[in-house]
Design a protein around this motif. Structure first.
Motif, PDB file in Angstrom:
ATOM      1  N   GLN A 196       0.880  -1.165  -0.016  1.00 18.79           N
ATOM      2  CA  GLN A 196      -0.029  -0.003  -0.029  1.00 18.79           C
ATOM      3  C   GLN A 196       0.937   1.126  -0.088  1.00 18.79           C
ATOM      4  N   LEU A 197       0.816   1.932  -1.180  1.00 19.49           N
ATOM      5  CA  LEU A 197       1.583   3.320  -1.177  1.00 19.49           C
ATOM      6  C   LEU A 197       0.750   4.486  -1.098  1.00 19.49           C
ATOM      7  N   PHE A 198       1.339   5.564  -0.138  1.00 18.23           N
ATOM      8  CA  PHE A 198       0.378   6.641  -0.285  1.00 18.23           C
ATOM      9  C   PHE A 198       1.629   7.735  -0.877  1.00 18.23           C
ATOM     10  N   ILE A 199       1.209   8.992  -1.424  1.00 22.85           N
ATOM     11  CA  ILE A 199       2.059   9.914  -1.820  1.00 22.85           C
ATOM     12  C   ILE A 199       1.309  11.421  -1.220  1.00 22.85           C
ATOM     13  N   ALA A 200       2.255  12.128  -0.930  1.00 21.00           N
ATOM     14  CA  ALA A 200       2.069  13.504  -0.424  1.00 21.00           C
ATOM     15  C   ALA A 200       2.461  14.417  -1.335  1.00 21.00           C
ATOM     16  N   ARG A 201       1.497  15.415  -1.583  1.00 20.13           N
ATOM     17  CA  ARG A 201       1.553  16.648  -2.530  1.00 20.13           C
ATOM     18  C   ARG A 201       1.326  17.647  -1.857  1.00 20.13           C
ATOM     19  N   ASP A 202       1.948  18.870  -2.443  1.00 22.23           N
ATOM     20  CA  ASP A 202       1.480  20.062  -1.963  1.00 22.23           C
ATOM     21  C   ASP A 202       0.254  20.826  -2.767  1.00 22.23           C
ATOM     22  N   ALA A 203      -0.156  21.983  -2.429  1.00 23.51           N
ATOM     23  CA  ALA A 203      -1.227  22.329  -3.122  1.00 23.51           C
ATOM     24  C   ALA A 203      -1.030  22.637  -4.737  1.00 23.51           C
ATOM     25  N   GLN A 204       0.243  22.585  -5.271  1.00 20.63           N
ATOM     26  CA  GLN A 204       0.473  22.883  -6.589  1.00 20.63           C
ATOM     27  C   GLN A 204       0.422  21.356  -7.150  1.00 20.63           C
ATOM     28  N   GLY A 205       0.334  20.181  -6.529  1.00 21.40           N
ATOM     29  CA  GLY A 205       0.646  18.990  -7.023  1.00 21.40           C
ATOM     30  C   GLY A 205       2.027  18.445  -7.020  1.00 21.40           C
ATOM     31  N   VAL A 206       2.856  19.063  -6.549  1.00 24.93           N
ATOM     32  CA  VAL A 206       4.274  18.810  -6.425  1.00 24.93           C
ATOM     33  C   VAL A 206       4.371  17.340  -5.369  1.00 24.93           C
ATOM     34  N   ALA A 207       4.994  16.397  -5.672  1.00 27.20           N
ATOM     35  CA  ALA A 207       5.252  15.320  -4.756  1.00 27.20           C
ATOM     36  C   ALA A 207       6.218  15.654  -3.768  1.00 27.20           C
ATOM     37  N   LEU A 208       6.017  15.524  -2.511  1.00 26.53           N
ATOM     38  CA  LEU A 208       6.848  15.719  -1.425  1.00 26.53           C
ATOM     39  C   LEU A 208       7.232  14.387  -0.642  1.00 26.53           C
ATOM     40  N   GLY A 209       6.485  13.519  -0.917  1.00 26.18           N
ATOM     41  CA  GLY A 209       7.053  12.234  -0.031  1.00 26.18           C
ATOM     42  C   GLY A 209       5.982  10.976  -0.212  1.00 26.18           C
ATOM     43  N   PHE A 210       6.341   9.912   0.221  1.00 26.20           N
ATOM     44  CA  PHE A 210       5.849   8.667   0.238  1.00 26.20           C
ATOM     45  C   PHE A 210       5.947   7.774   1.326  1.00 26.20           C
ATOM     46  N   VAL A 211       5.007   6.875   1.497  1.00 24.12           N
ATOM     47  CA  VAL A 211       5.057   5.811   2.673  1.00 24.12           C
ATOM     48  C   VAL A 211       4.594   4.708   2.083  1.00 24.12           C
ATOM     49  N   GLN A 212       5.233   3.552   2.306  1.00 26.42           N
ATOM     50  CA  GLN A 212       4.910   2.240   1.625  1.00 26.42           C
ATOM     51  C   GLN A 212       4.587   1.178   2.623  1.00 26.42           C
ATOM     52  N   LEU A 213       3.688   0.623   2.735  1.00 24.55           N
ATOM     53  CA  LEU A 213       3.412  -0.580   3.630  1.00 24.55           C
ATOM     54  C   LEU A 213       3.170  -1.988   3.044  1.00 24.55           C
ATOM     55  N   TYR A 214       3.356  -3.009   3.855  1.00 24.20           N
ATOM     56  CA  TYR A 214       3.444  -4.232   3.436  1.00 24.20           C
ATOM     57  C   TYR A 214       2.349  -5.145   4.369  1.00 24.20           C
ATOM     58  N   PRO A 215       1.496  -5.867   3.971  1.00 23.37           N
ATOM     59  CA  PRO A 215       0.854  -6.796   5.105  1.00 23.37           C
ATOM     60  C   PRO A 215       1.467  -7.929   5.725  1.00 23.37           C
ATOM     61  N   PHE A 216       1.304  -8.166   6.850  1.00 25.13           N
ATOM     62  CA  PHE A 216       1.661  -9.599   7.316  1.00 25.13           C
ATOM     63  C   PHE A 216       0.691 -10.126   8.478  1.00 25.13           C
ATOM     64  N   GLN A 217       1.182 -11.270   8.965  1.00 30.10           N
ATOM     65  CA  GLN A 217       0.477 -11.695   9.912  1.00 30.10           C
ATOM     66  C   GLN A 217       1.357 -11.699  11.262  1.00 30.10           C
ATOM     67  N   SER A 218       0.949 -11.269  12.444  1.00 29.77           N
ATOM     68  CA  SER A 218       1.751 -11.077  13.508  1.00 29.77           C
ATOM     69  C   SER A 218       1.385 -12.382  14.307  1.00 29.77           C
ATOM     70  N   SER A 219       2.231 -13.285  14.184  1.00 32.04           N
ATOM     71  CA  SER A 219       2.171 -14.497  14.733  1.00 32.04           C
ATOM     72  C   SER A 219       2.077 -14.578  16.337  1.00 32.04           C
ATOM     73  N   LEU A 220       2.651 -13.885  17.023  1.00 33.08           N
ATOM     74  CA  LEU A 220       2.448 -13.511  18.356  1.00 33.08           C
ATOM     75  C   LEU A 220       1.124 -12.939  18.691  1.00 33.08           C
ATOM     76  N   ALA A 221       0.623 -12.151  17.842  1.00 31.34           N
ATOM     77  CA  ALA A 221      -0.670 -11.578  18.286  1.00 31.34           C
ATOM     78  C   ALA A 221      -1.897 -12.387  17.592  1.00 31.34           C
ATOM     79  N   LEU A 222      -1.269 -13.102  16.605  1.00 31.20           N
ATOM     80  CA  LEU A 222      -2.564 -13.852  15.797  1.00 31.20           C
ATOM     81  C   LEU A 222      -3.416 -12.840  15.293  1.00 31.20           C
ATOM     82  N   GLU A 223      -2.987 -11.979  14.579  1.00 31.89           N
ATOM     83  CA  GLU A 223      -3.712 -10.894  13.945  1.00 31.89           C
ATOM     84  C   GLU A 223      -3.080 -10.463  12.738  1.00 31.89           C
TER      85      GLU A 223
END
Length: 149
Positions: free
Chosen positions: A48-75
Motif C-alpha cells: 500500500q503506497l501513499f503519496i503526499a503532494r503540496d497544493a500545486q501537486g508537487v510530490a513531497l514524499g511517500f510511505v509504503q506498507l506491506y501486510p503481514f500476519q503477527s504470529s504472536l498476536a494472531l492478527e
C-alpha cells in the motif's frame, strides 16, 4: 498538503522520490529498476503506497506498507517498510501526515499494529516515530540473511 493512495499515474513521481530514499540509505539503483519495482507493487497491489503532494501537486514524499500476519498476536499487521520526504519538504509535517495516513489505513484494515525499522543514525526519524507513539523494541533483534539470486 494532500496525502492520497498512490496510483499508476503517480509512478514517475514515486520513482524520483524512491531514488532519493535509496540515496539516503546509500543504496543507489537505476531509475529503470526503481520504476519496475514500484510498477509491480502498484500492479499487483501487494503493498500500500501513499503519496503526499503540496497544493500545486508537487510530490513531497511517500510511505509504503506491506501486510503481514503477527504470529504472536494472531492478527494481521502492517510493515511500514519505506518512508521518505524530499529534502526541501522536511520539517513541514509531511512525514507526520504520511505516518498518520499509514496508521489510519492500518486501523481501517483491522490490523493489530504497525512495525517499522530505521537506521540507527536516522535520529530525526526516530524522534518522529516516538512522538507518534511508536515504541522501540528492546526485546527482539533483527537479523538478515542475504541470498544469491
Amino acid at each position: 498538503m494532500l496525502v492520497s493512495v498512490a496510483a499508476t499515474a503517480d509512478l514517475e513521481d514515486l520513482t524520483r522520490l524512491f531514488a532519493g530514499y535509496l540515496r539516503f540509505y546509500e543504496v543507489p539503483k537505476a531509475e529503470t529498476q526503481i520504476a519496475a519495482f514500484l510498477g509491480e507493487r502498484l500492479k499487483r497491489g501487494d503493498s500500500q503506497l501513499f503519496i503526499a503532494r503540496d497544493a500545486q501537486g508537487v510530490a513531497l514524499g511517500f510511505v509504503q506498507l506491506y501486510p503481514f500476519q503477527s504470529s504472536l498476536a494472531l492478527e494481521p499487521a502492517w510493515l511500514l517498510s519505506d518512508l521518505y520526504v524530499h529534502e526541501s519538504a522536511r520539517r513541514l509535517g509531511v512525514g507526520e501526515a504520511l505516518m498518520n495516513a499509514a496508521r489510519a489505513h492500518a486501523e481501517a484494515s483491522g490490523a493489530c499494529g504497525l512495525q517499522l525499522e530505521t537506521a540507527k543514525t536516522n535520529l530525526a526519524g526516530q524522534r518522529l516515530y516516538e512522538r507518534l507513539g511508536y515504541v522501540r523494541d528492546e526485546q527482539f533483534l533483527t537479523y538478515w540473511l542475504a541470498l544469491q539470486n
